[in-house]
Design a protein around this motif. Sequence first.
Motif, PDB file in Angstrom:
ATOM      1  N   ASN A 188     -33.057  37.304 -27.284  1.00  0.00           N
ATOM      2  CA  ASN A 188     -32.261  37.237 -26.070  1.00  0.00           C
ATOM      3  C   ASN A 188     -31.037  38.102 -26.334  1.00  0.00           C
ATOM      4  O   ASN A 188     -30.166  37.718 -27.091  1.00  0.00           O
ATOM      5  CB  ASN A 188     -31.857  35.796 -25.776  1.00  0.00           C
ATOM      6  N   GLU A 189     -31.053  39.292 -25.774  1.00  0.00           N
ATOM      7  CA  GLU A 189     -30.003  40.263 -26.092  1.00  0.00           C
ATOM      8  C   GLU A 189     -28.784  40.090 -25.202  1.00  0.00           C
ATOM      9  O   GLU A 189     -28.502  40.933 -24.354  1.00  0.00           O
ATOM     10  CB  GLU A 189     -30.545  41.700 -25.978  1.00  0.00           C
ATOM     11  N   THR A 190     -28.083  39.007 -25.365  1.00  0.00           N
ATOM     12  CA  THR A 190     -26.820  38.727 -24.659  1.00  0.00           C
ATOM     13  C   THR A 190     -26.921  39.050 -23.181  1.00  0.00           C
ATOM     14  O   THR A 190     -26.098  39.759 -22.617  1.00  0.00           O
ATOM     15  CB  THR A 190     -25.630  39.499 -25.284  1.00  0.00           C
TER      16      THR A 190
END
Lengths: 113, 105
Positions: free
Chosen positions: A57-59
């Motif tokens: 989950n890339e921010t």
Amino acid sequence: DTAVSQTPKYLVTQMGNDKSIKCEQNLGHDTMYWYKQDSKKFLKIMFSYNNKELIINETVPNRFSPKSPDKAHLNLHINSLELGDSAVYFCASSLGTGGEKLFFGSGTQLSVL
Amino acid sequence: GQQVMQIPQYQHVQEGEDFTTYCNSSTTLSNIQWYKQRPGGHPVFLIQLVKSGEVKKQKRLTFQFGEAKKNSSLHITATQTTDVGTYFCVNNLFFGTGTRLTVIP
């Protein structure tokens, strides 16, 4: 048969609305992804699921919620759409998580007005 | 996330000229993949390089992985109009900034 298919191809909506993009792969892959491509063509990974489990989950803002009902499907739901969400969203899949090649869907052009 | 930089960002060539795009990282890369995205299309996998100093060829395309595994290049010999598109290097799911190639007939 298309290997990775996503719908809809185009999505035009108003700010504040909620929308979903669906993705399905028939390759038997274990891992699926969502990428966002902005107007400058930069491709950024958003999420990765392996066998229905979130592994990357890339921010991404909480307004974006991926859902994987099974390993062949990965949907993306977006709440309270903003102008900055306008982009092309690509679904992709790979055999595993070990750096195998990615197979991309044809993309969903999202336009938020 | 990891970021690999690509240069140039844009390249215009006459048909028949050669083209090279470079991918650079400040850290050692475990592997590098290359993808091509035609205008209006989706990224399509071209090749993966894993070994230090590796060179692979696909017809007019030559791919190299640096000895230190911190850079890679894609060279196209005698470009054709079908080569038009954006070329991306990718490391561990993170895409480089891309090089957009235009070929002038």
